[in-house]
Design a protein around this motif. Sequence first.
Motif, PDB file in Angstrom:
ATOM      1  N   ASP A   1      -2.917 -13.400 -12.299  1.00  0.00           N
ATOM      2  CA  ASP A   1      -2.192 -12.165 -12.604  1.00  0.00           C
ATOM      3  C   ASP A   1      -2.649 -11.595 -13.930  1.00  0.00           C
ATOM      4  OD1 ASP A   1      -0.628 -12.383 -10.300  1.00  0.00           O
ATOM      5  OD2 ASP A   1       0.816 -13.699 -11.311  1.00  0.00           O
TER       6      ASP A   1
ATOM      7  N   ASP B   1      -0.857  -4.738 -14.585  1.00  0.00           N
ATOM      8  CA  ASP B   1      -0.432  -4.713 -13.185  1.00  0.00           C
ATOM      9  C   ASP B   1      -1.605  -4.845 -12.214  1.00  0.00           C
ATOM     10  OD1 ASP B   1       1.774  -4.782 -11.520  1.00  0.00           O
ATOM     11  OD2 ASP B   1       1.651  -2.654 -11.043  1.00  0.00           O
ATOM     12  N   TYR B   2      -2.578  -5.667 -12.581  1.00  0.00           N
ATOM     13  CA  TYR B   2      -3.711  -5.974 -11.715  1.00  0.00           C
ATOM     14  C   TYR B   2      -3.637  -7.438 -11.290  1.00  0.00           C
ATOM     15  CZ  TYR B   2      -6.214  -1.776 -13.384  1.00  0.00           C
ATOM     16  OH  TYR B   2      -6.595  -0.493 -13.687  1.00  0.00           O
ATOM     17  N   THR B   3      -4.423  -7.764 -10.274  1.00  0.00           N
ATOM     18  CA  THR B   3      -4.762  -9.145  -9.963  1.00  0.00           C
ATOM     19  C   THR B   3      -6.221  -9.351 -10.340  1.00  0.00           C
ATOM     20  OG1 THR B   3      -3.171  -9.307  -8.151  1.00  0.00           O
ATOM     21  CG2 THR B   3      -5.011 -10.863  -8.139  1.00  0.00           C
TER      22      THR B   3
ATOM     23  N   TYR C   1      -8.084  -4.245  -0.151  1.00  0.00           N
ATOM     24  CA  TYR C   1      -7.950  -4.290  -1.606  1.00  0.00           C
ATOM     25  C   TYR C   1      -8.917  -3.295  -2.234  1.00  0.00           C
ATOM     26  CZ  TYR C   1      -5.209  -8.535  -1.025  1.00  0.00           C
ATOM     27  OH  TYR C   1      -4.238  -9.433  -0.657  1.00  0.00           O
TER      28      TYR C   1
ATOM     29  N   ARG D   1      -6.121  -4.253  -6.783  1.00  0.00           N
ATOM     30  CA  ARG D   1      -4.780  -4.043  -6.235  1.00  0.00           C
ATOM     31  C   ARG D   1      -4.928  -3.777  -4.746  1.00  0.00           C
ATOM     32  NH1 ARG D   1      -3.578   0.393 -10.448  1.00  0.00           N
ATOM     33  NH2 ARG D   1      -2.913  -0.744 -12.308  1.00  0.00           N
ATOM     34  N   HIS D   2      -3.848  -3.952  -4.029  1.00  0.00           N
ATOM     35  CA  HIS D   2      -3.813  -3.566  -2.630  1.00  0.00           C
ATOM     36  C   HIS D   2      -3.874  -2.041  -2.541  1.00  0.00           C
ATOM     37  CE1 HIS D   2      -2.273  -3.363   1.559  1.00  0.00           C
ATOM     38  NE2 HIS D   2      -2.831  -4.563   1.657  1.00  0.00           N
TER      39      HIS D   2
ATOM     40  N   ASP E   1      -1.932  -0.065  -1.334  1.00  0.00           N
ATOM     41  CA  ASP E   1      -0.623   0.551  -1.611  1.00  0.00           C
ATOM     42  C   ASP E   1      -0.279   0.525  -3.095  1.00  0.00           C
ATOM     43  OD1 ASP E   1       0.070  -2.078  -2.165  1.00  0.00           O
ATOM     44  OD2 ASP E   1       1.433  -2.304  -0.455  1.00  0.00           O
ATOM     45  N   GLY E   2      -1.208   0.025  -3.931  1.00  0.00           N
ATOM     46  CA  GLY E   2      -1.008   0.041  -5.373  1.00  0.00           C
ATOM     47  C   GLY E   2      -0.425  -1.227  -5.962  1.00  0.00           C
ATOM     48  N   SER E   3      -0.084  -2.195  -5.132  1.00  0.00           N
ATOM     49  CA  SER E   3       0.561  -3.411  -5.617  1.00  0.00           C
ATOM     50  C   SER E   3      -0.466  -4.525  -5.824  1.00  0.00           C
ATOM     51  CB  SER E   3       1.618  -3.880  -4.618  1.00  0.00           C
ATOM     52  OG  SER E   3       1.023  -4.200  -3.379  1.00  0.00           O
ATOM     53  N   PRO E   4      -0.267  -5.374  -6.845  1.00  0.00           N
ATOM     54  CA  PRO E   4      -1.125  -6.555  -7.019  1.00  0.00           C
ATOM     55  C   PRO E   4      -0.747  -7.638  -6.018  1.00  0.00           C
ATOM     56  CG  PRO E   4       0.587  -6.541  -8.680  1.00  0.00           C
ATOM     57  CD  PRO E   4       0.761  -5.270  -7.890  1.00  0.00           C
TER      58      PRO E   4
ATOM     59  N   SER F   1       1.108 -10.533  -4.645  1.00  0.00           N
ATOM     60  CA  SER F   1       2.512 -10.728  -5.012  1.00  0.00           C
ATOM     61  C   SER F   1       3.110 -12.066  -4.612  1.00  0.00           C
ATOM     62  CB  SER F   1       3.356  -9.607  -4.382  1.00  0.00           C
ATOM     63  OG  SER F   1       3.188  -9.590  -2.969  1.00  0.00           O
TER      64      SER F   1
END
Length: 432
Positions: free
Chosen positions: A246, A251-253, A278, A299-300, A302-305, A307
């Motif tokens: 993380d 807010d990245y992976t 991704y 990020r995915h 959809d904008g999410s790392p 999770s």
Amino acid sequence: MEDEYAKLIRRMNPPRLVTIDNKSSPDATVIQVESVNKHGILLEVVQVLSDLDLVIKKAYISSDGGWFMEVFNVIDHDGSKVRDDGVVNYIKKVLESDAIYVPSLNGSVGLKPSEDYTSIELVGTDRPGLLSEVSAVLTDLGCNVVDAEIWTHNARAAAVVHVTDGKTNFAVEDPKRLSTIKKLLRNVLKGNNDLETAKMTLSAPGYMHRQRRLHQIMFAERDYEKVEKTEQEKESGLRPHVTVMDCVEKDYTVVTMRCVDRPKLLFDVICTLTDMQYVVFHGVVHTGDTEAYQEYYIRHVDGSPVSSEAERERVMQCLEAAIERRTSEALELELCTADRVGLLSDITRIFRENSLCIKRAEISTEGGTAKDKFYVTDMTSNNPVDPKTIDSIQRQIGEQAALHVRWKSSQSPPEETTMSFLFGNLFKWQSS
């Protein structure tokens, strides 16, 4: 009004900016691409460079916001800068084009119109002699294999095969004949009652990048799921090291990979990340003499790392599989000879009779000449292929065929050899 509308569209979708520089780096050609950002653009660019067999020594990627920029330091397969004007102009033309999926420069890889051939996808459990059995069935059915690529990994085998009618040299279109081909190939693929996992399908019409499709097939077959490795595989040093961490403040992976360097490695990784939905926002690639290091901030879509622990483990497994599919200690055999119906069947039969297992293969034809690469191991042991076995194969293949053997440093003899033998039995009997 039409001119003003065209200007508006151009402002909304500015063209890609491609710069190819042979001066700023002492040992590589620097290719810089700037463009409006969209999902998949990184893969598009890497695919073009990969299809030209260019080696990417370094890469820098940034795509925050609506603008995308990437810089590649590349060399050709001889280790030199890219100085050929034809290749340079081709790269600029293709990368600046809106329709980037076009046939490759040399015609040996990439995309071709499907009406010229019948494209077949095969999936099944891997076993020694499988390609020999598949090619024998196609020969018996009067089909000529003009292009094919076969991968094996974690006990799974996948292939994309392009065939033509042996008499007309055009695609096989008769529904009854296609049904027979599908039935017989599926029987071969099912092996020991493996009917549920054996699949034979006709590819959809249009364009298809063969290597990307093979990644997709293997991914769908879940070849990334863990299988027990042999002690030799564990100690070979070929296993990639992948971490997924993380980066909370941004807010990245963060994904890092360290593995043995090889051709098309970057394509395999970016292809997998893209097909897993991704997006790479930042990245860096460095390669040394033998090792490659890659680091990506993702990020995915959809904008999410990433999770969850399960998702993190899946990303690691899928990237390890993507790297391993074209990494092995197999011996490389390159065959060049006049093409004919049944050639692949004869060659793979000879390999099988000499106890060689085909781990990967690239089959191509150009101007009536077959240029095939096989990556083989000894099916009876974990030892390197015996040079006496290669001598036997060379004698059986005979005249009119050049067999190029690329010995790895861990194998013997340590030199590359090209040999043609004056034993024409295999090829002469069907050449008339």
